[in-house]
Each structure stands twice: as C-alpha cells, then as structure tokens.
Scaffold this active site. Sequence first.
Site, PDB file in Angstrom:
ATOM      1  N   THR A  35       0.822  -1.213   0.000  1.00 13.71           N
ATOM      2  CA  THR A  35       0.000   0.000   0.000  1.00 13.71           C
ATOM      3  C   THR A  35       0.853   1.258   0.000  1.00 13.71           C
ATOM      4  O   THR A  35       0.363   2.329  -0.364  1.00 13.71           O
ATOM      5  CB  THR A  35      -0.918   0.030   1.236  1.00 13.71           C
ATOM      6  OG1 THR A  35      -0.128  -0.235   2.407  1.00 13.71           O
ATOM      7  CG2 THR A  35      -2.019  -1.017   1.128  1.00 13.71           C
ATOM      8  N   GLY A 122      17.076 -10.769   3.045  1.00 15.76           N
ATOM      9  CA  GLY A 122      16.160 -11.489   2.172  1.00 15.76           C
ATOM     10  C   GLY A 122      14.957 -12.078   2.855  1.00 15.76           C
ATOM     11  O   GLY A 122      14.220 -12.863   2.257  1.00 15.76           O
ATOM     12  N   GLU A 160      17.432   3.986  -2.569  1.00 15.11           N
ATOM     13  CA  GLU A 160      17.078   2.625  -2.983  1.00 15.11           C
ATOM     14  C   GLU A 160      16.385   2.622  -4.342  1.00 15.11           C
ATOM     15  O   GLU A 160      16.643   1.760  -5.183  1.00 15.11           O
ATOM     16  CB  GLU A 160      16.205   1.952  -1.927  1.00 15.11           C
ATOM     17  CG  GLU A 160      15.978   0.490  -2.203  1.00 15.11           C
ATOM     18  CD  GLU A 160      15.792  -0.350  -0.962  1.00 15.11           C
ATOM     19  OE1 GLU A 160      15.443  -1.529  -1.115  1.00 15.11           O
ATOM     20  OE2 GLU A 160      16.000   0.161   0.162  1.00 15.11           O
ATOM     21  N   ASP A 172       9.547   1.113   4.698  1.00 13.46           N
ATOM     22  CA  ASP A 172      10.656   0.463   5.386  1.00 13.46           C
ATOM     23  C   ASP A 172      11.592   1.473   6.034  1.00 13.46           C
ATOM     24  O   ASP A 172      11.978   1.339   7.205  1.00 13.46           O
ATOM     25  CB  ASP A 172      11.438  -0.416   4.419  1.00 13.46           C
ATOM     26  CG  ASP A 172      10.610  -1.553   3.862  1.00 13.46           C
ATOM     27  OD1 ASP A 172       9.495  -1.776   4.363  1.00 13.46           O
ATOM     28  OD2 ASP A 172      11.071  -2.197   2.903  1.00 13.46           O
TER      29      ASP A 172
END
Length: 384
Positions: A35, A122, A160, A172
């Site tokens: 979202t 990961g 990023e 994040d």
Amino acid sequence: MRAQQVRAGFVELYGTEPEGVWSAPGRVNLIGEHTDYNDGFVMPFALPHTAIAAVSRRDDGVLRLHSADIEDGVAELRLDDLVPESDRAWTAYPAGVVWALREAGHAVTGADIHLTSTVPSGAGLSSSAALEVVVALALNDLYELGLPGWQLARLCQRAENVYVGAPTGIMDQTASACCEEGHALFLDTRDLSQKQIPFDLAAEGMRLLVVDTQVKHSHSEGEYGKRRAGCERGAALLGVDALRDIPYADLDAALARLGDDEEAVRLVRHVVTEDERVEKVVALLEAGETRAIGPVLVAGHASLRDDFRISCPELDLVVDTAMSAGALGSRMTGGGFGGSAIVLADVADVDTITKAVEEAFAAAGFTAPRVFEAVPSPGARRLV
C-alpha cells in the site's frame, strides 16, 4: 556490547577512533502490504534486530566501506564517481545514501564506515533499509544537517529507488527511522503523518512470532516492479492519482469500471481492501481489542495470496499450519515471493505452533524455518 565490538572493529580497520556509533532496526509490518507506493496506510514496528555503524567524517571526497558480515576488504569509492545503478553489491545501499544526500545539496565530503547487522537478509524484514537509515542518521549527526527522521527516510528511499534501482515504497525506511519502543507506527504514506499506536502484546498474554521461511527474494528483480506498475496502471484507468483515492465504500463500482481487465481488478481490490484492513486494526488496538486483529491478518494474507499473487508455498504453509495449531492470526509480511510470515498467538500456544510449523516444513521437504519473537523496539538512534 555490539556497539563496542563495532567501535573496536573500526579502530582495527582504520587506525583511529570513530566519531560515533549508530543503530537502525529492521522492521515487521503488522498490516498494510504493498500500500505504501499507492499512497496508502501501513502499520510497521521496529525489530530488536539492527544494523550498527561506526562512522567518521573525511574531507577528501572518499567513502570507505566495510562490513563485518562479509568476507571482503574495505571498499573505497570516490564520491564524484557515484552513479545510480552502477553497483550490485551490498555497498550500493550506504553509497546510495551518500549520493542522495549530496544530490539534495548537503555538503557531505566523505566518510569511513564500518558496519554489521543482525537483520536477516532477504527475509522481508528490511535489512537494506536498516543499512540505509543507520548511515543516513550518522551522516546527519556528523555533518549537522538537521534533517528529521521522515526526511532521512525520504532520502533513503530515493537512494534505494534511484541508486540501487529497487522500486520500493517509503514504509521500510520510515519504520527504521521513526518507530518507538512498545508501539506500532500508523503511517499515512501520502503525507507521512504518523501516529504511534501502543502495541504491548506481553501485557496481554500474547506473542507475535516471525517465521523466516529462508526463501530469499530481491526487490530489484522483476515481480515487485510488475506489481507496482500494475497498480499505477489501475489508478490511471480509474482516473485517480493513486489507488489510495478509491474509497472502500466505492470499491465495487470501481471494479465494475475495470470490466474484464482481470489483473487490474485483482490489484485494485487488494490495495483498497488492505487500506481498510489497516484502519480496522488501528481501531481495534485503540479499543483494546487486540485479539480481534487475528482474523484481519488472515484476510490480509488471503488477499496477498489470491489477488496480489505474491505468496509462495512456504508462506502459505506457515499460515495454514499456524492457524490449525491454534494461532489467533497469521499472514505473510514484507514484499513477498519468499521472506517471512507473522503469527499472533497466546503465550500458552507458542511452543505448540512453533513445533507444528517446523514439523510441517520437514514433512514438505522445505528448508527448516527460523522462528523468533518480534518485540516492538526503538527506531534509529546514536549509541556512542
């Protein structure tokens, strides 16, 4: 202890004391998946797992990087040579932050950096964001840039997106920079307004487990970008800036307008219903009805599995097994295509659920999962 170990490692590498040591956590997203790049709502909290960096300034335009977690020497880069998408190693994340700060006009003239991290790579727990934020915070302090946490998060996201080349949203980095201990962060990703929601499961006799399936993913590869592009296409077809602008009450009408565009229908339905699930969880937690969030988590997993189609057999097995073993709720968390699932459970059921999941993985021939408790922890901060 880890801060002192990183400080000592810096001294051994570079021959001088660092100017400071900083920490930034990974995160678990309680609810609100995919979202953030749709201008919607998310609800992460910080993990006790952190990236730690010892850092000193340089004035010669050189960036030196070293990780205690990788068997490699010190990487030496010239700031004037930093170019987006030129680096496919782990060094792209801290170097991208330096590039983003300088591109934004901040006079960063170089740094010596020594890093280590306990955030599983990961696993969908934002190991890359932790690396970015810890470097950004250190340089913000050392160069006295005066940038607030949300702005550092924006710069890290740009690092990023542009430098690394991964089309991630803002969640994040904001979680790593801004979360508070004992709380989940209700974040509106459109205007970055924040509300800290108390989330003390231990006081209510519950635990939140993270089950790392050991299935690795990479945001900078294919499928994540396809989902983002598909959401943007759905918004364009509906004539809105972002899917956030489709009210939940108007969802059926919006889907009808998409006709037989099956992919757009699925993606739009997930994002709009997921935003509604975030708001429902906030309301339940604020009302003290924590156990009632369990079914909302399960509904979120079904949407990610069936509409967004980013789950995998290992994640589905965690959710199905945990629920059969007495969990209150469970869902995949993170970008998908592997990574981790979360499990909400009463304390008395934790061992039973953990054993059931481990046995299910063994029976399926999957790699044994890593299971640990997620405790809402502090965001990024200076340690030394």
